[in-house]
Design an enzyme around this catalytic site. Structure first.
Site, short mmCIF file in Angstrom:
data_model
loop_
_atom_site.label_atom_id
_atom_site.label_comp_id
_atom_site.label_asym_id
_atom_site.label_seq_id
_atom_site.Cartn_x
_atom_site.Cartn_y
_atom_site.Cartn_z
N HIS A 182 0.86 -1.20 0.00
CA HIS A 182 0.00 0.00 0.00
C HIS A 182 0.89 1.24 0.00
CE1 HIS A 182 -3.90 -1.69 0.32
NE2 HIS A 182 -3.81 -2.12 1.56
N HIS A 207 12.78 -1.33 -2.18
CA HIS A 207 12.19 -1.18 -3.51
C HIS A 207 13.11 -1.83 -4.54
CE1 HIS A 207 9.73 0.47 -6.64
NE2 HIS A 207 10.78 1.06 -7.21
N ASP A 224 8.53 6.08 -3.06
CA ASP A 224 9.85 5.53 -3.45
C ASP A 224 10.89 6.62 -3.72
OD1 ASP A 224 8.25 2.85 -5.29
OD2 ASP A 224 8.83 2.99 -3.18
#
Ligand code: GRF
Length: 213
Positions: A99, A126, A166
């Protein structure tokens, strides 16, 4: 030092953290809670089967919204933040948490919403390099760029979580070269192995640079 881990899937990165606890790779640390947004996440099993077992919780978005008519996604994120805060972590690790966390969540975690809590670092794993392939399907998009001859490597990073997805300051970054002709699965296997290393390195690094709460 107390670590809370948020997951959504198989939890192989959670497993890497569990396996590193109380080794030189991640000394003086314990995982105090594993929180999933999916009841079926295998990572919950990994936590329950750890020794000693790690407390788990899950809070799925859609059931929450159904059971709380009138509540919003922001309310869900605030509830997630409260569950996290109750575990009193020194560090929160997003290891495949699928999420996007709202500004409200981050405000609660870094104490802006409640002066009583000192800022709690939140870090995210990531599967791409800083500034490349932000967001979902990063591995597939990188592989397609490789097939188009645009890049020869991708990589993985752990970064601080900020409101822009990110885009937080990288903590650990590691490149993973492509091998011409290899299927995406082979690249993914090598990339996930790198993720399992950098998630532990990043957790250790952040805990070393923040004092106990
Ligand atoms: C990892 O590839 C991570 O980069 C991405 O989701 C995956 C989580 O894998 N965000 P796991 O659940 O830790 O095995």
């Amino acid at each position: 030092r107390r670590i809370t881990v948020l997951i959504s899937g198989s939890g192989s990165n959670l497993q890497a953290l569990i396996d590193a606890l109380n080794t030189p790779a991640l000394p003086n640390a314990e995982i105090v809670l594993v929180l999933s947004n999916r009841k079926a996440a295998y990572g919950l099993t990994r936590a329950a089967e750890a020794s000693p077992p790690i407390p788990t919780a899950y809070l799925a978005l859609q059931p929450y919204l159904k059971q709380n008519p009138g509540k919003s996604r922001e309310d869900y994120d605030a509830e997630v933040a409260q569950i996290v805060l109750r575990s009193k972590p020194d560090l929160v690790v997003l290891a495949g948490w699928m999420h996007i966390l709202s500004e409200g969540f981050l405000a609660l975690l870094d104490g802006r919403a409640d002066a009583a809590t000192s800022p709690i670092p939140v870090i995210n794993l990531h599967p791409a390099l800083p500034g490349e392939f932000d967001g979902a399907s990063a591995i597939e998009r990188a592989y397609e760029a490789f097939q188009r001859g645009e890049i020869t490597r991708s990589g993985a990073m752990v970064h601080r979580v900020v409101k822009d997805v990110d885009r937080g300051e990288p903590i650990v970054v590691r490149e993973v070269p492509f091998v011409s002709g290899e299927p995406i699965e082979a690249f993914e296997t090598r990339l996930h192995a790198v993720e399992h290393e950098i998630i532990v390195e990043a957790a250790k690094k952040v805990l070393e640079t923040t004092e106990s709460s």
